[in-house]
Scaffold this motif. Structure first.
Motif, PDB file in Angstrom:
ATOM      1  N   LEU A  76       0.842  -1.195   0.000  1.00 45.55           N
ATOM      2  CA  LEU A  76       0.000   0.000   0.000  1.00 45.55           C
ATOM      3  C   LEU A  76       0.879   1.247   0.000  1.00 45.55           C
ATOM      4  O   LEU A  76       0.895   2.007   0.976  1.00 45.55           O
ATOM      5  N   PRO A  77       1.637   1.482  -1.082  1.00 41.96           N
ATOM      6  CA  PRO A  77       2.549   2.627  -1.097  1.00 41.96           C
ATOM      7  C   PRO A  77       1.793   3.946  -1.007  1.00 41.96           C
ATOM      8  O   PRO A  77       0.743   4.117  -1.620  1.00 41.96           O
ATOM      9  N   GLY A  78       2.308   4.841  -0.191  1.00 35.74           N
ATOM     10  CA  GLY A  78       1.708   6.159  -0.056  1.00 35.74           C
ATOM     11  C   GLY A  78       0.500   6.227   0.849  1.00 35.74           C
ATOM     12  O   GLY A  78      -0.111   7.273   0.978  1.00 35.74           O
ATOM     13  N   VAL A  79       0.140   5.126   1.478  1.00 36.33           N
ATOM     14  CA  VAL A  79      -1.011   5.110   2.384  1.00 36.33           C
ATOM     15  C   VAL A  79      -0.502   5.236   3.813  1.00 36.33           C
ATOM     16  O   VAL A  79       0.413   4.518   4.214  1.00 36.33           O
ATOM     17  N   ASN A  80      -1.086   6.141   4.580  1.00 38.95           N
ATOM     18  CA  ASN A  80      -0.710   6.294   5.985  1.00 38.95           C
ATOM     19  C   ASN A  80      -1.319   5.172   6.819  1.00 38.95           C
ATOM     20  O   ASN A  80      -2.430   4.715   6.552  1.00 38.95           O
ATOM     21  N   LYS A  81      -0.589   4.756   7.836  1.00 41.61           N
ATOM     22  CA  LYS A  81      -1.062   3.688   8.722  1.00 41.61           C
ATOM     23  C   LYS A  81      -2.426   4.022   9.319  1.00 41.61           C
ATOM     24  O   LYS A  81      -3.288   3.159   9.446  1.00 41.61           O
ATOM     25  N   ASP A  82      -2.651   5.293   9.653  1.00 43.61           N
ATOM     26  CA  ASP A  82      -3.911   5.701  10.271  1.00 43.61           C
ATOM     27  C   ASP A  82      -5.098   5.641   9.305  1.00 43.61           C
ATOM     28  O   ASP A  82      -6.249   5.717   9.732  1.00 43.61           O
ATOM     29  N   ASP A  83      -4.825   5.533   8.009  1.00 39.97           N
ATOM     30  CA  ASP A  83      -5.887   5.474   7.003  1.00 39.97           C
ATOM     31  C   ASP A  83      -6.249   4.048   6.611  1.00 39.97           C
ATOM     32  O   ASP A  83      -6.964   3.831   5.625  1.00 39.97           O
ATOM     33  N   ILE A  84      -5.742   3.052   7.345  1.00 29.79           N
ATOM     34  CA  ILE A  84      -6.013   1.646   7.049  1.00 29.79           C
ATOM     35  C   ILE A  84      -6.832   1.041   8.187  1.00 29.79           C
ATOM     36  O   ILE A  84      -6.531   1.257   9.358  1.00 29.79           O
ATOM     37  N   ASP A  85      -7.857   0.278   7.827  1.00 25.13           N
ATOM     38  CA  ASP A  85      -8.675  -0.432   8.813  1.00 25.13           C
ATOM     39  C   ASP A  85      -8.602  -1.925   8.511  1.00 25.13           C
ATOM     40  O   ASP A  85      -8.780  -2.334   7.368  1.00 25.13           O
ATOM     41  N   VAL A  86      -8.343  -2.720   9.541  1.00 28.95           N
ATOM     42  CA  VAL A  86      -8.358  -4.180   9.429  1.00 28.95           C
ATOM     43  C   VAL A  86      -9.354  -4.684  10.457  1.00 28.95           C
ATOM     44  O   VAL A  86      -9.266  -4.324  11.629  1.00 28.95           O
ATOM     45  N   SER A  87     -10.310  -5.491   9.994  1.00 34.37           N
ATOM     46  CA  SER A  87     -11.313  -6.024  10.921  1.00 34.37           C
ATOM     47  C   SER A  87     -11.722  -7.427  10.504  1.00 34.37           C
ATOM     48  O   SER A  87     -11.466  -7.855   9.378  1.00 34.37           O
ATOM     49  N   VAL A  88     -12.326  -8.132  11.447  1.00 34.16           N
ATOM     50  CA  VAL A  88     -12.888  -9.454  11.183  1.00 34.16           C
ATOM     51  C   VAL A  88     -14.378  -9.339  11.454  1.00 34.16           C
ATOM     52  O   VAL A  88     -14.787  -8.964  12.546  1.00 34.16           O
ATOM     53  N   GLN A  89     -15.180  -9.641  10.425  1.00 32.42           N
ATOM     54  CA  GLN A  89     -16.632  -9.523  10.530  1.00 32.42           C
ATOM     55  C   GLN A  89     -17.274 -10.769   9.947  1.00 32.42           C
ATOM     56  O   GLN A  89     -17.087 -11.056   8.767  1.00 32.42           O
ATOM     57  N   ASP A  90     -17.996 -11.511  10.747  1.00 34.75           N
ATOM     58  CA  ASP A  90     -18.726 -12.699  10.284  1.00 34.75           C
ATOM     59  C   ASP A  90     -17.843 -13.672   9.506  1.00 34.75           C
ATOM     60  O   ASP A  90     -18.205 -14.130   8.428  1.00 34.75           O
TER      61      ASP A  90
END
Length: 163
Positions: A76-90
């Motif tokens: 994810l070049p150029g993406v800030n860490k704070d702009d990424i969401d990782v989740s587990v749903q269903d």
């Protein structure tokens, strides 16, 4: 749907294809249009040429597994860490976020201002033995690595007695 027409006997074997389904023709035209848009639009800087059903850009992700864990890796070049969401749903691992790029410079009485934004999302079904409560993610130098431990207890099948 297509109709295939061939030349009469005795002539060269020329084959002409004519579209009879207007929706198929429209879809083909839209596919060509979107290919041209991705090559030349400001969002082309996202470098993620495919989109999902929701229209968001879909970054490529690598998947690997070992005896102890599943690993997902995304560049994810150029993406800030704070702009990424990782989740587990269903039972799904969902990676989403937004890439933002802003450039504003003034030089020799010329001002250059450019902004690019784009949302992205990828979702993966997790295997039955994935311990989704213990997912770990780390982000370093534009590379996101997500580790999902395996739990042999979760993979065990349960026999159901028929009454």
């Amino acid at each position: 749907m297509t109709d295939v027409q061939t030349a009469p006997k005795g002539e060269e074997k020329a084959v002409a294809v004519r579209r009879t389904d207007p929706l198929a023709s429209l879809r083909e035209d839209m596919d060509h249009l979107m290919q041209r848009v991705w090559r030349g639009a400001p969002l082309a800087g996202l470098e993620w040429p495919r989109t999902g059903a929701n229209g968001w850009a879909a970054p490529a992700m690598d998947f690997s597994e070992s005896d102890s864990a599943y690993t997902f890796t995304a560049e994810l070049p150029g993406v800030n860490k704070d702009d990424i969401d990782v989740s587990v749903q269903d039972g799904m691992l969902v990676v989403s976020g937004e890439k933002r790029s802003e450039r504003d410079e003034t030089r020799d009485n010329i001002r250059h201002s450019e902004r690019r934004y784009g949302r992205f999302q990828r979702a993966f079904s997790l295997p039955a033995d994935a311990a989704d409560a213990k997912v770990d993610a780390k982000y370093d130098n534009g590379v996101l690595e997500i580790t999902v431990p395996r739990s042999p207890d979760l993979a065990k099948a349960t026999k159901v007695k028929i009454r």
